[in-house]
Design a protein around this motif. Structure first.
Motif, PDB file in Angstrom:
ATOM      1  N   THR A  52     -23.793 -47.155 -13.419  1.00  0.00           N
ATOM      2  CA  THR A  52     -25.028 -47.661 -14.012  1.00  0.00           C
ATOM      3  C   THR A  52     -25.505 -48.963 -13.386  1.00  0.00           C
ATOM      4  OG1 THR A  52     -23.806 -48.858 -15.703  1.00  0.00           O
ATOM      5  CG2 THR A  52     -24.471 -46.606 -16.248  1.00  0.00           C
ATOM      6  N   GLY A  53     -24.629 -49.626 -12.667  1.00  0.00           N
ATOM      7  CA  GLY A  53     -24.970 -50.946 -12.156  1.00  0.00           C
ATOM      8  C   GLY A  53     -25.430 -50.942 -10.714  1.00  0.00           C
ATOM      9  N   ALA A  54     -26.348 -51.858 -10.412  1.00  0.00           N
ATOM     10  CA  ALA A  54     -26.825 -52.012  -9.033  1.00  0.00           C
ATOM     11  C   ALA A  54     -25.785 -52.815  -8.255  1.00  0.00           C
ATOM     12  CB  ALA A  54     -28.178 -52.707  -9.016  1.00  0.00           C
ATOM     13  N   ALA A  55     -25.063 -52.142  -7.368  1.00  0.00           N
ATOM     14  CA  ALA A  55     -24.011 -52.797  -6.600  1.00  0.00           C
ATOM     15  C   ALA A  55     -24.576 -53.604  -5.432  1.00  0.00           C
ATOM     16  CB  ALA A  55     -23.020 -51.766  -6.080  1.00  0.00           C
ATOM     17  N   ASP A  56     -25.754 -53.223  -4.950  1.00  0.00           N
ATOM     18  CA  ASP A  56     -26.359 -53.911  -3.805  1.00  0.00           C
ATOM     19  C   ASP A  56     -27.860 -53.693  -3.881  1.00  0.00           C
ATOM     20  OD1 ASP A  56     -25.947 -53.688  -0.124  1.00  0.00           O
ATOM     21  OD2 ASP A  56     -27.241 -54.935  -1.384  1.00  0.00           O
ATOM     22  N   ASP A  57     -28.623 -54.754  -4.191  1.00  0.00           N
ATOM     23  CA  ASP A  57     -30.088 -54.636  -4.243  1.00  0.00           C
ATOM     24  C   ASP A  57     -30.744 -55.496  -3.168  1.00  0.00           C
ATOM     25  OD1 ASP A  57     -30.815 -56.859  -7.086  1.00  0.00           O
ATOM     26  OD2 ASP A  57     -29.739 -57.160  -5.204  1.00  0.00           O
ATOM     27  N   SER A  58     -29.989 -55.796  -2.138  1.00  0.00           N
ATOM     28  CA  SER A  58     -30.468 -56.733  -1.120  1.00  0.00           C
ATOM     29  C   SER A  58     -31.610 -56.190  -0.270  1.00  0.00           C
ATOM     30  CB  SER A  58     -29.314 -57.144  -0.209  1.00  0.00           C
ATOM     31  OG  SER A  58     -28.784 -56.008   0.453  1.00  0.00           O
ATOM     32  N   GLY A  59     -31.853 -54.885  -0.339  1.00  0.00           N
ATOM     33  CA  GLY A  59     -32.928 -54.300   0.446  1.00  0.00           C
ATOM     34  C   GLY A  59     -34.278 -54.276  -0.253  1.00  0.00           C
ATOM     35  N   LEU A  60     -34.320 -54.613  -1.530  1.00  0.00           N
ATOM     36  CA  LEU A  60     -35.608 -54.637  -2.242  1.00  0.00           C
ATOM     37  C   LEU A  60     -36.490 -55.711  -1.616  1.00  0.00           C
ATOM     38  CD1 LEU A  60     -34.460 -54.248  -5.944  1.00  0.00           C
ATOM     39  CD2 LEU A  60     -35.393 -52.489  -4.437  1.00  0.00           C
ATOM     40  N   PRO A  61     -37.713 -55.380  -1.231  1.00  0.00           N
ATOM     41  CA  PRO A  61     -38.533 -56.324  -0.455  1.00  0.00           C
ATOM     42  C   PRO A  61     -39.000 -57.538  -1.247  1.00  0.00           C
ATOM     43  CG  PRO A  61     -39.756 -54.298  -0.870  1.00  0.00           C
ATOM     44  CD  PRO A  61     -38.372 -54.067  -1.345  1.00  0.00           C
ATOM     45  N   ASN A  62     -39.215 -57.409  -2.537  1.00  0.00           N
ATOM     46  CA  ASN A  62     -39.667 -58.534  -3.363  1.00  0.00           C
ATOM     47  C   ASN A  62     -39.500 -58.150  -4.834  1.00  0.00           C
ATOM     48  OD1 ASN A  62     -42.137 -57.006  -4.160  1.00  0.00           O
ATOM     49  ND2 ASN A  62     -42.673 -57.324  -1.998  1.00  0.00           N
TER      50      ASN A  62
END
Lengths: 113, 108
Positions: A52-62
Motif C-alpha cells: 500500500t505504500g509508495a516506496a519510491d516517488d522520486s519520479g513524480l515531476p511536481n
C-alpha cells in the motif's frame, strides 16, 4: 491469467482540469509501478508501490501528481491542474516482487487541450 | 542516475534477415529486461536477463554484466517483428530506466 489493465484507454481533457487514471495489476503482484512515455522516447519512471505504500516517488515531476494504492491492489494516478505538457501515455506495470519481471499494461493516452 | 544507450537507433531489414541490437549501461544492474513495443503501444516482455544467455524461438539475448552490455538477437526476421525494441535496467531499487529504443522495420 489476466494481465495488467488500465482505464480509460484514452482521456481528453482541458488545461486546468483534474484527471484520474486507474491501474489493475496482475492478481497477487505486490509491486506496482507508474511510468510516463512521451512520443518517440522510452518510458520514464514516476512512482513505485510495494503493497500500500509508495516506496519510491522520486519520479513524480511536481506536486500536481499524486498516486494511491489504498488496499495494495488497484492504484490511481491523480493529476491536478493539468497542463498541455502532461500529454503522454501513462503506463502501469506490476511485478510479483521487488526486482522481478515487470509486466506492463496497455497504457492510458492522455491529451490535454 | 544510470545511463542506458541502445544502438542502432533505426534498423531496416528484409524479411528473413538476422539482426543484433545492443544495450550499454553505465552501472551495475540487478534487473535487465528487453521489451518489444508493438504499433499499438503495448510493451511486450521478451526477456528478463540481468546476466547470462536465454533463447525463446527466433529470439535470444545475452547480458555480460561485468562489461555492462546486453545483446538481443533476432533471427529469420518477420514483418511482425517490426516495432520499437527497448532495453530497461534496474539497479538497487525497483525502478526501470529505459533506453531510447531501436526502431525496427522489417520489409516483406
Amino acid at each position: 491469467g489476466a494481465g495488467v489493465s488500465q482505464t480509460p484507454s484514452n482521456k481528453v481533457t482541458e488545461k486546468g482540469k483534474y484527471v484520474e487514471l486507474r491501474c489493475d495489476p496482475i492478481s497477487g503482484h505486490t509491486a506496482l509501478y507508474w511510468y510516463r512515455q512521451s512520443l518517440g522516447q522510452g518510458p520514464e519512471f514516476l512512482i513505485y508501490f510495494q503493497g500500500t505504500g509508495a516506496a519510491d516517488d522520486s519520479g513524480l515531476p511536481n506536486d500536481r501528481f499524486f498516486a494511491v494504492r489504498p488496499e495494495g491492489s488497484v492504484s490511481t494516478l491523480k493529476i491536478q491542474r493539468t497542463e498541455r505538457g502532461d500529454s503522454a501515455v501513462y503506463l502501469c506495470a506490476s511485478s510479483q516482487s521487488e526486482g522481478a519481471t515487470q509486466y506492463f499494461g496497455p497504457g492510458t493516452r492522455l491529451l490535454v487541450l | 542516475g544510470i545511463q542506458v544507450e541502445q544502438s542502432p537507433p533505426d534498423l531496416i531489414l528484409q524479411e528473413g534477415a538476422n539482426s543484433t541490437l545492443r544495450c550499454n549501461f553505465s552501472d551495475s544492474v540487478n534487473n535487465l529486461q528487453w521489451f518489444h513495443q508493438n504499433p499499438w503501444g503495448q510493451l511486450i516482455n521478451l526477456f528478463y536477463i540481468p546476466s547470462g544467455t536465454k533463447q525463446n524461438g527466433r529470439l535470444s539475448a545475452t547480458t555480460v554484466a561485468t562489461e555492462r552490455y546486453s545483446l538481443l538477437y533476432i533471427s529469420s526476421s518477420q514483418t511482425t517483428d517490426s516495432g520499437v525494441y527497448f532495453c530497461a535496467v534496474g539497479t538497487s531499487g525497483s525502478r526501470l530506466t529505459f533506453g531510447e529504443g531501436t526502431q525496427l522495420t522489417v520489409n516483406p
